[in-house]
Write a protein that holds these residues in place. Structure first.
Motif, PDB file in Angstrom:
ATOM      1  N   CYS A  65       0.826  -1.212   0.000  1.00 22.00           N
ATOM      2  CA  CYS A  65       0.000   0.000   0.000  1.00 22.00           C
ATOM      3  C   CYS A  65       0.858   1.259   0.000  1.00 22.00           C
ATOM      4  CB  CYS A  65      -0.933  -0.008   1.214  1.00 22.00           C
ATOM      5  SG  CYS A  65      -2.248  -1.246   1.134  1.00 22.00           S
ATOM      6  N   LEU A  66       1.915   1.250   0.800  1.00 25.16           N
ATOM      7  CA  LEU A  66       2.786   2.418   0.866  1.00 25.16           C
ATOM      8  C   LEU A  66       3.473   2.680  -0.465  1.00 25.16           C
ATOM      9  CD1 LEU A  66       4.397   1.951   4.404  1.00 25.16           C
ATOM     10  CD2 LEU A  66       2.753   3.691   3.711  1.00 25.16           C
ATOM     11  N   TRP A  67       3.998   1.616  -1.089  1.00 24.58           N
ATOM     12  CA  TRP A  67       4.692   1.785  -2.378  1.00 24.58           C
ATOM     13  C   TRP A  67       3.726   2.188  -3.480  1.00 24.58           C
ATOM     14  CZ3 TRP A  67       9.508   2.685  -3.185  1.00 24.58           C
ATOM     15  CH2 TRP A  67      10.478   2.238  -2.290  1.00 24.58           C
ATOM     16  N   THR A  68       2.509   1.623  -3.457  1.00 29.23           N
ATOM     17  CA  THR A  68       1.510   2.004  -4.458  1.00 29.23           C
ATOM     18  C   THR A  68       1.115   3.472  -4.307  1.00 29.23           C
ATOM     19  OG1 THR A  68       0.630  -0.251  -4.478  1.00 29.23           O
ATOM     20  CG2 THR A  68      -0.769   1.471  -5.392  1.00 29.23           C
ATOM     21  N   THR A  69       0.891   3.899  -3.059  1.00 32.53           N
ATOM     22  CA  THR A  69       0.550   5.302  -2.811  1.00 32.53           C
ATOM     23  C   THR A  69       1.678   6.227  -3.255  1.00 32.53           C
ATOM     24  OG1 THR A  69      -0.795   4.621  -0.913  1.00 32.53           O
ATOM     25  CG2 THR A  69      -0.171   6.945  -1.042  1.00 32.53           C
TER      26      THR A  69
END
Length: 256
Positions: A65-69
């Protein structure tokens, strides 16, 4: 006769403690008092709790989620920078349209049908210095309220930079069937409010780059024309006409 030998008290099996004391700790059992290490078997490996597999899944999901955001935010920032550079270099503006004139030469109503003929002139202006538009054939639909009163078309054309192009066409309908309510509405009016809708697809050229075709709709409101008597020609009032240009972008089944 031989004497029998009876085993004495010394021949009895020794207890665990006694054997351990007598034998110097040679037995498997610990001597007393025993230490904690002896009681709980110090040679046994120390138990270490294993981490729950759910924690691994949660940490993996959080990382994704962090990398996608982060990736989405980066793309948005890059797109904004590219858009800003494009705007500074080319200063893009939408084309504008205006109704120059409209003449109603025929408007005949029967009990169930409508026959009409209108001559129209529209000007298209390209205010850009470095952008060229390429228009497909433009369909024209004319309405009085929500009642269709004629259709027509403009030919395809290239709209050069800093250019104004005049387009002329005939809008007509022949014995178009209407319901009794629409016929009654049209017969009751001496002055018709008209709306023009122009629809087409346009391709944009910026420098050496050409975009794909994008749908465009132009809606012109505020036209008023008197119903002609007999074969007389009626000129419409177009001074207060407002033409609005909207892009029509199709995403899957939806048109925006």
């Amino acid at each position: 006769m031989a004497d029998r030998v009876y085993p004495g008290p010394a021949s009895k099996p020794a207890t665990n403690g006694a054997d351990a004391a007598a034998g110097g700790g040679g037995g498997a059992n610990p001597a007393f008092p025993a230490t904690k290490a002896q009681l709980y078997n110090a040679t046994r490996p120390v138990y270490r709790p294993q981490p729950s597999p759910r924690r691994h899944k949660r940490s993996f999901c959080c990382s994704c989620c962090l990398w996608t955001t982060f990736l989405v935010i980066t793309l948005i920032i890059l797109a904004a920078i590219a858009g800003g550079i494009f705007y500074v270099l080319y200063r893009p503006e939408r084309p504008t349209f205006a109704v120059n004139s409209l003449h109603l030469s025929q408007f005949n109503l029967s009990a169930t049908t409508l026959t009409s003929k209108l001559n129209i002139s529209v000007s298209a202006r390209n205010p850009n210095k470095k952008i060229t538009y390429f228009y497909d054939p433009i369909t024209i639909s004319t309405f009085s309220g929500d009642i269709p009163v004629g259709t027509g078309s403009f030919p395809a054309f290239e709209h050069g930079t800093k250019n104004t192009t005049n387009l002329k066409a005939t809008i007509s309908t022949s014995k178009q069937t209407l319901d009794a309510g629409d016929i009654s509405k049209l017969k009751s009016k001496k002055t018709l409010p008209l709306t023009l809708k122009l629809e087409t697809k346009v391709k944009v050229k910026v420098g050496g780059l050409k975009t794909k075709k994008v749908g465009i709709r132009v809606t012109c409101d505020g036209i008023r024309v008197s119903v002609p008597a007999g074969k007389s020609l009626s000129k419409a009032t177009t001074s207060n006409v407002d033409c609005k240009v909207d892009l029509r972008i199709k995403i899957w089944k939806w048109t925006l």
